[in-house]
Motif scaffolding. Structure first.
Motif, PDB file in Angstrom:
ATOM      1  N   THR A  29       0.845  -1.191   0.000  1.00 45.63           N
ATOM      2  CA  THR A  29       0.000   0.000   0.000  1.00 45.63           C
ATOM      3  C   THR A  29       0.878   1.238   0.000  1.00 45.63           C
ATOM      4  O   THR A  29       1.724   1.423   0.891  1.00 45.63           O
ATOM      5  CB  THR A  29      -0.926   0.018   1.221  1.00 45.63           C
ATOM      6  OG1 THR A  29      -1.748  -1.158   1.200  1.00 45.63           O
ATOM      7  CG2 THR A  29      -1.804   1.257   1.207  1.00 45.63           C
ATOM      8  N   ILE A  30       0.694   2.072  -1.005  1.00 45.65           N
ATOM      9  CA  ILE A  30       1.496   3.289  -1.160  1.00 45.65           C
ATOM     10  C   ILE A  30       0.646   4.456  -0.714  1.00 45.65           C
ATOM     11  O   ILE A  30      -0.402   4.752  -1.304  1.00 45.65           O
ATOM     12  CB  ILE A  30       1.951   3.451  -2.618  1.00 45.65           C
ATOM     13  CG1 ILE A  30       2.710   2.201  -3.057  1.00 45.65           C
ATOM     14  CG2 ILE A  30       2.798   4.696  -2.790  1.00 45.65           C
ATOM     15  CD1 ILE A  30       2.976   2.130  -4.526  1.00 45.65           C
ATOM     16  N   SER A  31       1.077   5.092   0.325  1.00 47.64           N
ATOM     17  CA  SER A  31       0.286   6.172   0.914  1.00 47.64           C
ATOM     18  C   SER A  31       0.206   7.357  -0.029  1.00 47.64           C
ATOM     19  O   SER A  31       1.031   7.525  -0.935  1.00 47.64           O
ATOM     20  CB  SER A  31       0.897   6.615   2.245  1.00 47.64           C
ATOM     21  OG  SER A  31       2.154   7.233   2.019  1.00 47.64           O
ATOM     22  N   SER A  32      -0.777   8.186   0.212  1.00 43.67           N
ATOM     23  CA  SER A  32      -0.952   9.376  -0.636  1.00 43.67           C
ATOM     24  C   SER A  32       0.243  10.304  -0.529  1.00 43.67           C
ATOM     25  O   SER A  32       0.633  10.951  -1.499  1.00 43.67           O
ATOM     26  CB  SER A  32      -2.240  10.108  -0.232  1.00 43.67           C
ATOM     27  OG  SER A  32      -2.193  10.508   1.124  1.00 43.67           O
ATOM     28  N   ALA A  33       0.850  10.346   0.649  1.00 45.91           N
ATOM     29  CA  ALA A  33       2.005  11.230   0.828  1.00 45.91           C
ATOM     30  C   ALA A  33       3.183  10.758  -0.011  1.00 45.91           C
ATOM     31  O   ALA A  33       3.879  11.567  -0.644  1.00 45.91           O
ATOM     32  CB  ALA A  33       2.390  11.280   2.306  1.00 45.91           C
ATOM     33  N   GLY A  64       2.370  10.974  -3.882  1.00 50.66           N
ATOM     34  CA  GLY A  64       2.275  12.323  -4.417  1.00 50.66           C
ATOM     35  C   GLY A  64       1.029  12.562  -5.233  1.00 50.66           C
ATOM     36  O   GLY A  64       0.916  13.579  -5.922  1.00 50.66           O
ATOM     37  N   LEU A  65       0.076  11.626  -5.161  1.00 50.47           N
ATOM     38  CA  LEU A  65      -1.133  11.717  -5.976  1.00 50.47           C
ATOM     39  C   LEU A  65      -2.324  12.242  -5.190  1.00 50.47           C
ATOM     40  O   LEU A  65      -3.366  12.524  -5.775  1.00 50.47           O
ATOM     41  CB  LEU A  65      -1.475  10.346  -6.564  1.00 50.47           C
ATOM     42  CG  LEU A  65      -0.396   9.725  -7.464  1.00 50.47           C
ATOM     43  CD1 LEU A  65      -0.779   8.291  -7.827  1.00 50.47           C
ATOM     44  CD2 LEU A  65      -0.211  10.558  -8.725  1.00 50.47           C
ATOM     45  N   GLY A  66      -2.164  12.322  -3.874  1.00 52.55           N
ATOM     46  CA  GLY A  66      -3.289  12.756  -3.060  1.00 52.55           C
ATOM     47  C   GLY A  66      -4.209  11.628  -2.653  1.00 52.55           C
ATOM     48  O   GLY A  66      -5.233  11.864  -2.013  1.00 52.55           O
ATOM     49  N   TYR A  67      -3.878  10.401  -3.032  1.00 51.77           N
ATOM     50  CA  TYR A  67      -4.678   9.255  -2.624  1.00 51.77           C
ATOM     51  C   TYR A  67      -3.781   8.009  -2.591  1.00 51.77           C
ATOM     52  O   TYR A  67      -2.689   7.994  -3.151  1.00 51.77           O
ATOM     53  CB  TYR A  67      -5.866   9.020  -3.549  1.00 51.77           C
ATOM     54  CG  TYR A  67      -5.528   8.923  -5.023  1.00 51.77           C
ATOM     55  CD1 TYR A  67      -5.191   7.706  -5.616  1.00 51.77           C
ATOM     56  CD2 TYR A  67      -5.551  10.064  -5.834  1.00 51.77           C
ATOM     57  CE1 TYR A  67      -4.891   7.618  -6.953  1.00 51.77           C
ATOM     58  CE2 TYR A  67      -5.249   9.979  -7.184  1.00 51.77           C
ATOM     59  CZ  TYR A  67      -4.922   8.750  -7.736  1.00 51.77           C
ATOM     60  OH  TYR A  67      -4.617   8.663  -9.078  1.00 51.77           O
TER      61      TYR A  67
END
Length: 807
Positions: A93-97, A100-103
């Motif tokens: 799981t790649i966090s929004s932070a 860099g996509l905001g989600y």
């Protein structure tokens, strides 16, 4: 690089591996702990020949192979594999932070390339070798220690090389991680050969040569050259350098730029050229998303054009999916393909792999370094699936099947035989898709020629259709046997050989026309030339010449007793369809007769058959007539109804001969019995996939009772029992495509086939004709066939009605 900076550049140029850093990009999972337990593990078996599922309507469908059939993936097994520990461990799981996509994006690199489908047919890369040129490798790591590993040169364990090796071919054992080609062997070599003082281009050449000698199918290179400040050295930098040294060879310019010798670069070029004669070189692209030119090493085919065709470049992208499970967009997290777009693929380099901290240490990282081994592993899987395809063909399959639905194309590659594939400068050919690469690409069918690269034709154009005399013999002979079909790129797939069998059925319109043409009663006079019934009681006074349909004249001269369209299947070697015209000469005198018959069967394609017959008739006892006959029939395009389509403008031909006996006994006025039997032999040629046909013996018989004037003085009721023409003895050989050689030459296998069907068709028929008014005849008929089509257990039934009025 400018020429004036060459010496300085040579000092500052260094090798760098392409990852974003195991220590700095961790996505929510521990970077040190080992994998989970081994529950739910799917065991591997050696991969079968890639099979194809039965296509809808395949039997007898002329268009059955005009488009692709689906490779026989086991969807249930694929779903189970996608839930095993070593597959789900790639869920990151790649966090929004961080994205860099905001989600948030949920990622699984193995699912993104549809690895589970390759595994569902048993593909692991077994028997193949992947070479890895990288930093050092922890050979005692649990996902490497039990593998067949060849180490070339010195080795010092390091994270990056260990990570790359486990993504390419880490062992599948239920815990930790598995590689894309978990069953493949490894050929490992460090970039510097164990020395920290040299980039070692000569060592790269030597390691590449050794990998070639060890039979590696792919060489993975997750590294490239960088300036001391960390910027990738690109193809554009190389072209700037060439401006300062006009006339120098590419190797000399690279030698100046790298601080290596010109000869070392020549050796490396030669080693790469040799390697791609048997394998694929895979390079990772730079991780810098802002690069406007390709990494120098990834773009070596732009400098050494002979490398194209055996070279692949990998970029890193995170896919997103729509509600139907299709890729809707891909977020590139590396340099684009740029100049290498024609030989570039995208995979998800955000993965979990082994590290060198301990024998069971793992971490998550992202980078093109981990995109490239997915391409290398995929090449190994395809090499196992298609063992006779050259490596360049395997790579073309990855290119031509990649998912390019999510971008706007900037160019396309023509792979031949109508297969083209679009690419763009950002993502190359698109996202690697193993499921699609293992499926037929383009059209699929029988080979157009004896070389797989010449294209394919629908199976209908090489189909074999059994005649009614053969029944189910051909299909039974091919039961359980496989044949090869080919796609537009020349790959061979296995399919049930029964797919070659075309459907055959007698045209109902022809039967109805025959039934109507013979629609008459006892009230209508017996032809003057007839041998049957009371025909021999009259003399012809010499030879009488007659013409008409074969079914009518042949019956009156004792050759055929077909049921006049009531039954399906042939009753004699003599063609008796509506399109057959007969000519006969007959002489009757003193209760005996002799007749000669010749006939021609015409179809829309010309003359289909022709033949002649001789018959001798005699009154054996009062009211008992016997007729002995001999007939010869020549056919083109068929052999007793058996047909074999061919691409070589050839067709079956046959010559048949038969002896016949017919008898009719008038027991009393209005009641008579009849019988007919035929025994013969057919000699046939070969055509299409029918290699040879031995002489075949065949038989036919019929018997029945006729009642005249039963309900009216102008009616006729006929009960019939019949066996249509049937092969009694005979064999043949069918030659089917079975594979291919590396140069595309089709290989064939011969199958001995028995021509005798599984059962004997017996027909029971009833026909009633009545002349209920002047020049008007009504005919009603019905038939039941036991073992219909000479096929055991089949039951057939039919009913016909005909109305005829003469004006």
């Amino acid at each position: 690089m400018r020429a004036t900076e060459a010496n300085q550049v040579g000092v500052l140029m260094k090798v760098s591996v392409y990852w974003a850093g195991i220590s700095i990009l961790l996505f929510g999972l521990s970077g040190c702990n080992g994998g989970g337990g081994g529950s739910g593990q799917i065991s591997s078996s050696s991969a079968p020949v890639i099979q194809t599922q039965s296509c809808s309507g395949i039997s007898g469908n002329a268009d059955a192979f005009s488009s692709s059939c689906t490779t026989s993936f086991d969807t249930t097994t694929a779903n189970l594999i996608s839930k095993t520990n070593e597959f789900t461990v790639q869920k990151i799981t790649i966090s929004s932070a961080l994205s860099g996509l905001g989600y948030t994006i949920k990622s699984n690199a193995f699912a993104d390339i549809n690895l589970q489908y390759a595994r569902s047919v048993g593909l692991t890369g077994k028997g193949e070798t992947i070479a890895v040129l990288d930093t050092g490798f922890l050979l005692s790591h649990k996902d490497l220690k039990n593998k067949n590993v060849t180490l070339y040169g010195k080795n010092t364990a390091q994270d990056h090389g260990t990570f790359v090796a486990t993504i390419a071919a880490g062992e599948e054992d239920g815990s930790g991680v598995m590689g894309v080609a978990a069953g493949a062997d490894l050929h490992l070599s460090t970039l510097d050969g164990g020395s920290s003082s040299s980039t070692g281009v000569q060592h790269l050449a030597a390691a590449t040569n050794d990998a070639f000698n060890k039979g590696a199918i792919a060489q993975n290179n997750s590294w490239g050259y960088q300036f001391a400040n960390g910027r990738s050295i690109t193809l554009a930098d190389y072209h700037l350098e060439t401006d300062g040294y006009p006339g120098l060879s590419p190797e000399a310019i690279l030698a100046i730029s790298s601080g290596q010798s010109t000869q070392a670069w020549k050796n490396y070029r030669a080693a790469l050229s040799q390697f791609i004669s048997q394998g694929i070189v895979v390079f990772a692209q730079s991780n810098d998303e802002n690069d406007f030119s390709s990494s120098l090493t990834a773009a070596l085919p732009e400098i050494f054009p002979e490398l194209k065709g055996g070279w692949a470049v990998a970029v890193n992208g995170l896919p997103e999916y729509d509600s139907n499970g299709n890729i809707s967009k891909v977020h590139r997290v590396s340099a684009g393909c740029i100049e290498t777009a024609e030989y570039c693929l995208t995979t998800n380099g955000t993965t979990r792999g082994g590290t060198s901290s301990s024998d069971s240490s793992y971490s998550e990282a992202t980078g093109t370094s981990f995109s490239a081994p997915q391409v290398s592993g995929s090449i190994a899987l395809l090499a196992e699936a298609f063992p006779t395809l050259p490596a360049k063909d395997l790579l073309n399959r990855l290119f031509a099947s990649a998912d390019n639905s999510f971008f706007t194309a900037t160019g396309s590659v023509d792979f031949g035989n109508g297969v083209t594939h679009a690419y763009n400068r950002e993502f190359g050919h698109g996202f690697l898709d193993l499921r699609a690469a293992l499926m037929p690409i383009g059209n699929v069918g029988a080979p157009l020629s004896d070389n797989a690269y010449d294209g394919v034709v629908p199976l209908s154009e090489v189909s074999i259709t059994a005649g009614t005399a053969h029944g189910d013999a051909i299909s039974n002979a091919l039961q359980g046997k496989t044949m090869a079909i080919y796609d537009s790129l020349g790959a061979n797939f296995a399919v049930d050989a029964g797919a070659l069998i075309g459907s055959s059925s007698q045209n109902v319109d022809i039967r109805l026309e025959t039934f109507r043409s013979n629609n008459k009663t006892s009230a209508q006079s017996t032809p003057s030339y007839s041998f049957m019934g009371s025909g021999l009681s009259s003399d012809t006074g010499g030879f009488q010449f007659v013409s008409g349909s074969t079914s009518e004249i042949g019956k009156e001269l004792g050759f055929i007793q077909s049921g006049d369209g009531l039954f399906s299947g042939d009753s004699s070697i003599i063609a008796d369809g509506p399109g057959t015209m007969a000519f006969a000469t007959v002489s009757k005198t003193d209760g005996s007769g002799v007749g000669a018959l010749t006939y021609v069967e015409r179809t829309s394609d010309g003359i289909a058959s022709a033949g002649f017959g001789l018959s001798m008739a005699k009154t054996l006892l009062p009211n008992l007539t016997g007729v002995f006959g001999f007939a010869i029939n020549g056919e083109t395009g068929t052999a007793l109804g058996l047909t074999a389509e061919s691409q070589r403008d050839e067709a079956l031909s046959a010559a048949s001969s038969a002896f016949s006996f017919a008898g009719e006994w008038t027991y009393q006025p209005g009641l008579s019995f009849f019988a007919n039997a035929e025994f013969g032999m057919t000699l046939s040629g070969d055509a299409g996939y029918i290699e040879s046909l031995d002489p075949a013996l065949h038989s036919a018989f019929s018997a029945g009772i006729k009642f005249e004037g039963l309900f009216s003085d102008k009616d006729l009721l006929t009960f019939s029992l019949r066996q249509p023409l049937r092969i009694e003895q005979g064999n043949g050989t069918i030659r089917l495509p079975y594979g291919r050689a590396a140069d595309g030459t089709i290989s064939y296998v011969e199958h001995e086939i028995e021509l005798v069907p599984s059962a004997r068709q017996i027909d029971f028929g009833l026909r009633y004709d009545i002349n209920f008014m002047e020049d008007t005849v009504l005919g009603l008929g019905g038939a039941v066939s036991v073992n219909d089509g000479h096929t055991r257990g089949e039951l057939g039934a039919s009913a016909l009605m005909a109305f005829k009025h003469r004006f």
